[in-house]
Design an enzyme around this catalytic site. Structure first.
Site, PDB file in Angstrom:
ATOM      1  N   LYS A  53       0.842  -1.202   0.000  1.00 28.16           N
ATOM      2  CA  LYS A  53       0.000   0.000   0.000  1.00 28.16           C
ATOM      3  C   LYS A  53       0.879   1.256   0.000  1.00 28.16           C
ATOM      4  CE  LYS A  53      -3.921  -2.305   2.121  1.00 28.16           C
ATOM      5  NZ  LYS A  53      -4.651  -2.719   3.316  1.00 28.16           N
ATOM      6  N   GLN A  97      -5.112  -1.702   9.463  1.00 28.51           N
ATOM      7  CA  GLN A  97      -4.993  -3.003   8.805  1.00 28.51           C
ATOM      8  C   GLN A  97      -5.632  -4.077   9.679  1.00 28.51           C
ATOM      9  OE1 GLN A  97      -3.841  -3.442   5.685  1.00 28.51           O
ATOM     10  NE2 GLN A  97      -4.263  -5.624   5.802  1.00 28.51           N
ATOM     11  N   ASP A 120     -11.482   2.892   3.992  1.00 21.59           N
ATOM     12  CA  ASP A 120     -11.911   1.490   3.848  1.00 21.59           C
ATOM     13  C   ASP A 120     -13.431   1.386   3.723  1.00 21.59           C
ATOM     14  OD1 ASP A 120      -9.940  -0.513   3.774  1.00 21.59           O
ATOM     15  OD2 ASP A 120      -9.506  -0.297   5.912  1.00 21.59           O
TER      16      ASP A 120
HETATM   17  N1  GUN Z   1      -7.381  -6.901   5.713  1.00 26.36           N
HETATM   18  C1  GUN Z   1      -7.769  -7.611   4.630  1.00 26.36           C
HETATM   19  N2  GUN Z   1      -8.401  -6.806   3.741  1.00 26.36           N
HETATM   20  C2  GUN Z   1      -8.411  -5.575   4.285  1.00 26.36           C
HETATM   21  C3  GUN Z   1      -8.934  -4.326   3.830  1.00 26.36           C
HETATM   22  O1  GUN Z   1      -9.508  -4.179   2.750  1.00 26.36           O
HETATM   23  N3  GUN Z   1      -8.743  -3.284   4.676  1.00 26.36           N
HETATM   24  C4  GUN Z   1      -8.120  -3.417   5.877  1.00 26.36           C
HETATM   25  N4  GUN Z   1      -8.011  -2.347   6.637  1.00 26.36           N
HETATM   26  N5  GUN Z   1      -7.642  -4.561   6.311  1.00 26.36           N
HETATM   27  C5  GUN Z   1      -7.789  -5.636   5.522  1.00 26.36           C
END
Ligand code: GUN
Length: 289
Positions: A53, A97, A120
């Site tokens: 990311k 996350q 998100d």
């Molecule tokens: N863990 C797995 N997929 C995601 C996501 O799309 N966002 C976040 N914050 N954590 C994740």
């Protein structure tokens, strides 16, 4: 017949190039988009996702920062960090996350993020906004799927879409977004009895179960659009999806590969949401009533 491959890498590159221009324009106007990522614990998969990311942010002209905490940190420390980021005018998006360690209350953490920075789209307000057709941020993975369909001119209205998976991150928002575009939507899980009777009738089949190759050719309607959200590591170290790709490719009309399908789109949509948040901040648009 062999299915057309929906190339996530190619679409992701196109979308990123478009949004990079928007990020550049914003930066010229004095607002460089900024993303803060919070990671708790030392899960290697999460660490890799976060690294990717940050790399993608750098490539797209987005400022980013990572706040790492040990797995035994007190929840309040993380909440305090989020509060500070909520007030920081240089940060337009905040992402925690997941998964968090077991002592954490996921809902408390997620709902402490300012609604307008919740890139998100997991805050209860944003979930409610999505369900009522007032989307603030579309959750990144289903958003990526929608963009893949759109960019390949795959019509949704009137189609029967079957989503296998009921997670808050993928299955539920995916179903809502397809419904919003006029699909008739059925939500199944990997435990649905007679699953084949549902999947066989799907014009669009989205699979997000985390069960390697669980969707077989016999479960797919000839010509269907098959979207595989799964990413599983097999004992031999190879990656595979939730769909038996080689067999289903011979039946489906369109199919996403793993890797190189939905995966590259997820990070791309996070970049888009962060830039969108920065655009709103710059022009003073309020998203919360
Ligand atoms: N863990 C797995 N997929 C995601 C996501 O799309 N966002 C976040 N914050 N954590 C994740």
């Amino acid at each position: 017949m062999s299915a057309l491959i929906l190339d996530g890498k190619q679409i992701a590159a196109l979308v990123r190039a478009e949004w990079k221009l928007r990020a550049e324009k914003l930066t010229q106007q004095g607002t460089k988009p900024g993303l803060a990522v919070i990671i708790v614990g030392d899960d290697p998969a999460s660490a890799l996702y976060v690294k990717n990311k940050i790399k993608a942010c750098n490539e797209t002209g987005i400022y980013s920062e990572v706040h790492s905490f040990g797995g035994s940190v007190e929840q309040q420390k993380v909440l305090d960090c989020i509060q500070t980021l909520n007030q920081n005018v240089h940060i337009h998006g905040i992402l925690v996350q997941l998964p968090l360690p077991p002592q954490f209350e996921n809902n408390r953490v997620i709902t402490s993020i300012a609604v307008e920075k919740d890139v998100d789209g997991f805050h209860f307000y944003n979930v409610g906004a999505l369900v009522t057709g007032n989307t603030v941020f579309s959750p990144c993975t289903p958003y990526g799927v929608m963009v893949m369909l759109e960019r390949n001119n795959i019509a949704i209205e009137g189609k029967h879409a079957v989503v296998i998976g009921r997670s808050n991150i993928v299955g539920k928002p995916m179903a809502m977004m397809l419904l919003e575009k006029g699909a008739t939507v059925t939500i199944c899980t990997s435990r649905t009895r007679n699953l084949l009777e549902f999947t066989k009738n799907a014009d669009i089949l989205v699979v997000a179960t985390g069960k390697p190759r669980m969707v077989t050719a016999a479960m797919v309607k000839p010509g269907a659009v098959v979207i595989d959200v799964g990413i599983n590591r097999l004992a031999d170290g190879k990656l595979c999806g939730d769909v038996d790709y080689d067999a289903v490719k011979a039946v489906a009309g369109h199919i996403t590969p793993v890797p190189g399908g939905v995966g590259p789109m997820t990070i791309t949509m996070l970049l888009c949401n962060t830039i969108l948040a920065a655009e709103r901040a710059q022009s003073g648009i309020q998203v919360k009533f």
